[in-house]
Motif scaffolding. Structure first.
Motif, short mmCIF file in Angstrom:
data_model
loop_
_atom_site.label_atom_id
_atom_site.label_comp_id
_atom_site.label_asym_id
_atom_site.label_seq_id
_atom_site.Cartn_x
_atom_site.Cartn_y
_atom_site.Cartn_z
N LEU A 115 9.75 -14.62 0.58
CA LEU A 115 8.50 -14.93 1.28
C LEU A 115 8.63 -14.61 2.77
O LEU A 115 9.71 -14.69 3.35
CB LEU A 115 8.15 -16.41 1.13
N ALA A 117 6.38 -18.96 3.85
CA ALA A 117 7.34 -20.01 3.49
C ALA A 117 6.89 -21.35 4.03
O ALA A 117 7.07 -22.40 3.39
CB ALA A 117 8.74 -19.66 4.01
N GLN A 128 15.87 -18.80 10.06
CA GLN A 128 15.71 -19.48 8.77
C GLN A 128 15.72 -20.99 8.96
O GLN A 128 14.94 -21.71 8.33
CB GLN A 128 16.83 -19.05 7.81
N LEU A 132 12.65 -19.04 -1.66
CA LEU A 132 11.87 -18.80 -0.45
C LEU A 132 12.25 -17.49 0.23
O LEU A 132 11.48 -16.98 1.06
CB LEU A 132 12.07 -19.94 0.55
N ARG A 136 8.55 -25.94 7.76
CA ARG A 136 8.09 -26.37 6.43
C ARG A 136 8.02 -27.90 6.34
O ARG A 136 7.09 -28.45 5.75
CB ARG A 136 9.06 -25.86 5.34
N ASP A 147 3.77 -22.46 2.06
CA ASP A 147 4.16 -22.88 0.72
C ASP A 147 4.42 -24.39 0.62
O ASP A 147 4.35 -24.97 -0.46
CB ASP A 147 5.41 -22.10 0.28
#
Length: 504
Positions: A81, A86, A129, A78, A136, A89
């Motif tokens: 990206l 991300a 992050q 990832l 996600r 995805d």
């Protein structure tokens, strides 16, 4: 209706991590998962997510249960990206094409600045992050979130945003959060599971009250075990007396009675469970060398700035005296780490308006633990203190670095092992002034409390930065806040905590 049921679950990975674990999770539950470093929290979340199989036991998931698992580390695939891609995805291809708007709505809810969304994930800070991994998981609208150390790398504002976001989830959505952040656990969870190799403990309470209840339960177990062993001892003493009488009198009845008493004592001993003894992840101890200087650091209106010379704030006339534990408060980017670096440079002899006492001995630990060279081994680092090979191995073992890891490169150690190694290096340095930048990063709750106790017991003098509110509350004696390009002294960190949370 339950979302999840664990029955007699056990996991052994080299050693037993937990055994006979059973509990049920219902819609809307907020469960805090607590254990020392390396004691199975991440593994339990993987078992629930279905990416790891238990050694023994069963996991029953509700039909159609959707799980969002937020792991500690970003998958390397990832990193190239962008943050937005991300998140996208995580959607299936059809949803990615027609429902990409869901990612932007979610990033708005999580207050991700627009410019950050188009940057590669690998170029962003650990905090962003972590936010991307949460997004996600959330974009799939799960029924259950599994959060593994969700506050790692987050500042106070982002922790507040995370807490508020969790509170705003639909009522039926459940959360299991494995965390070492005591304040976060108190705010975000209402139930607590203390994961143990022996019988684990579950309480329908947030972390703070649950910890008190755990201590009471462990003390009660210790008393019960002691009483049962005393009872067994009394039976064995009675049996020994009857045996002697039986031998002298030749009475078969007394021989039978003796056997019965011994068998009863054996049953009591087998049934009695010793009180839980936490297997230490390694001791944290500090040393404090003496000094006759009253003021160890004088700031003398030093200007703290960026590497390119831009001034962030002025420190004013301030001193750090023996026994002061000064906490530096400020928003991200205000200059906290730059001030730590400026004080460190002055302590090492750099020309500066900041003055360090001639008798000052510095003990420094930065938040990335960069002072521990990746290519060195723990054994190399400790033998530099001229303690001898055997003593070095003993010290490392006491700090939680197993013999088979003492010759491994620092880069291969876990975050918790590195943190404890850093504390051992500090101890052997024998400083009289500690400069600590996020010292509780990677430390489990046991380690945090041990560090707190050592700082208090040693009456240590220190300047520290921390986003751990409980650590700051327990350790700090003075509080310096960066505000409007000035460093001011405040009486209490709570207004800053409240403001930082609101700003997040």
């Amino acid at each position: 209706m339950s979302l999840l049921a664990l029955k007699d679950l056990s996991l052994t990975l080299g050693e037993p991590l937990f055994t006979d674990l059973s509990f049920t999770l219902h819609p809307g539950d907020r469960l805090g998962l607590v254990a020392a470093n390396g004691r199975g929290k991440s593994s339990l979340l993987k078992l629930i997510a279905g990416t790891l199989e238990p050694s023994v036991g069963d996991i029953t998931r509700a039909r159609g249960l959707k799980i969002g698992h937020v792991a500690q580390d970003v998958p390397t695939g990832l990193l190239p990206l962008t943050l937005r891609d991300a998140v996208l995805d995580a959607l299936d291809p059809e949803a990615r094409e027609y429902e990409s708007w869901r990612a932007d709505v979610l990033l708005d809810d999580l207050a991700v600045p627009e410019p950050f969304r188009d940057l590669p994930l690998g170029d962003l800070s650990g905090g962003w992050q972590r936010t991307a991994l949460l997004a996600r998981a959330a974009v799939g609208e799960p029924d259950l979130y599994l959060l593994d150390e969700p506050t790692n790398h987050l500042d106070l504002g982002r922790i507040g945003k995370l807490t508020d976001w969790l509170a705003g989830l639909p009522r039926a959505v459940a959360v299991i959060a494995a965390s070492h952040d005591r304040a976060f656990l108190d705010e975000a969870t209402g139930r607590t599971l203390f994961l143990r190799a022996g019988p684990s403990r579950f309480f329908a309470l947030p972390y703070g009250p649950a910890r008190a209840a755990l201590s009471e339960a462990d003390e009660a177990d210790a008393r019960a075990y002691e009483n049962r062993m005393k009872e067994a001892g009394q039976l064995r003493r009675q049996a020994a007396k009857l045996k002697n009488i039986g031998i002298n009198s030749g009475s078969d009845l007394l021989v039978v009675k003796t056997k019965q008493l011994n068998e009863r004592a054996e049953r009591i001993e087998e049934a009695a469970r010793p009180a839980h003894q936490e297997r230490s992840a390694g001791a944290i101890r500090l040393a404090n060398a003496g000094t006759h200087a009253k003021a160890l650091i004088a700031l003398n209106d030093a200007a703290i700035g960026t590497p390119d010379g831009r001034e962030l704030f002025r420190a004013g006339e301030k001193w750090i005296e023996r026994g002061d534990r000064v906490v530096l408060l400020g928003s991200n980017g205000a200059g906290k780490t730059r001030m730590i670096e400026a004080v460190r440079a002055a302590c090492l002899g750099a020309e500066s308006p900041i003055r360090a006492a001639a008798t000052l001995i510095l003990g420094h630990s930065d938040q990335s633990l960069a002072h521990l060279p990746d290519g060195a081994t723990p054994f190399d680092l400790i033998t530099r203190f001229d303690v001898g090979d055997q003593a070095a191995r003993t010290l490392l073992a006491g700090a939680g670095i197993r013999p088979d890891r003492q010759g491994a490169k620092v880069s291969t150690l876990s975050g918790g092992q590195k943190a404890r190694l850093a504390m051992l290096v500090l101890r052997l340095t024998r400083p009289n002034f500690y400069l600590l930048d996020e010292p509780t990063n990677h430390l489990d709750i046991e380690g945090q409390e041990a560090l707190e106790s050592e700082l208090l017991a040693q009456d240590a003098t220190c300047l520290l930065v921390s986003h751990d509110r409980q650590f700051v509350r327990n350790v700090g004696t003075r509080f310096w806040q960066i505000e409007r390009k000035r460093l001011i002294e405040v009486d209490d960190p709570e207004p800053f905590f409240d403001a930082a949370r609101a700003a997040g």
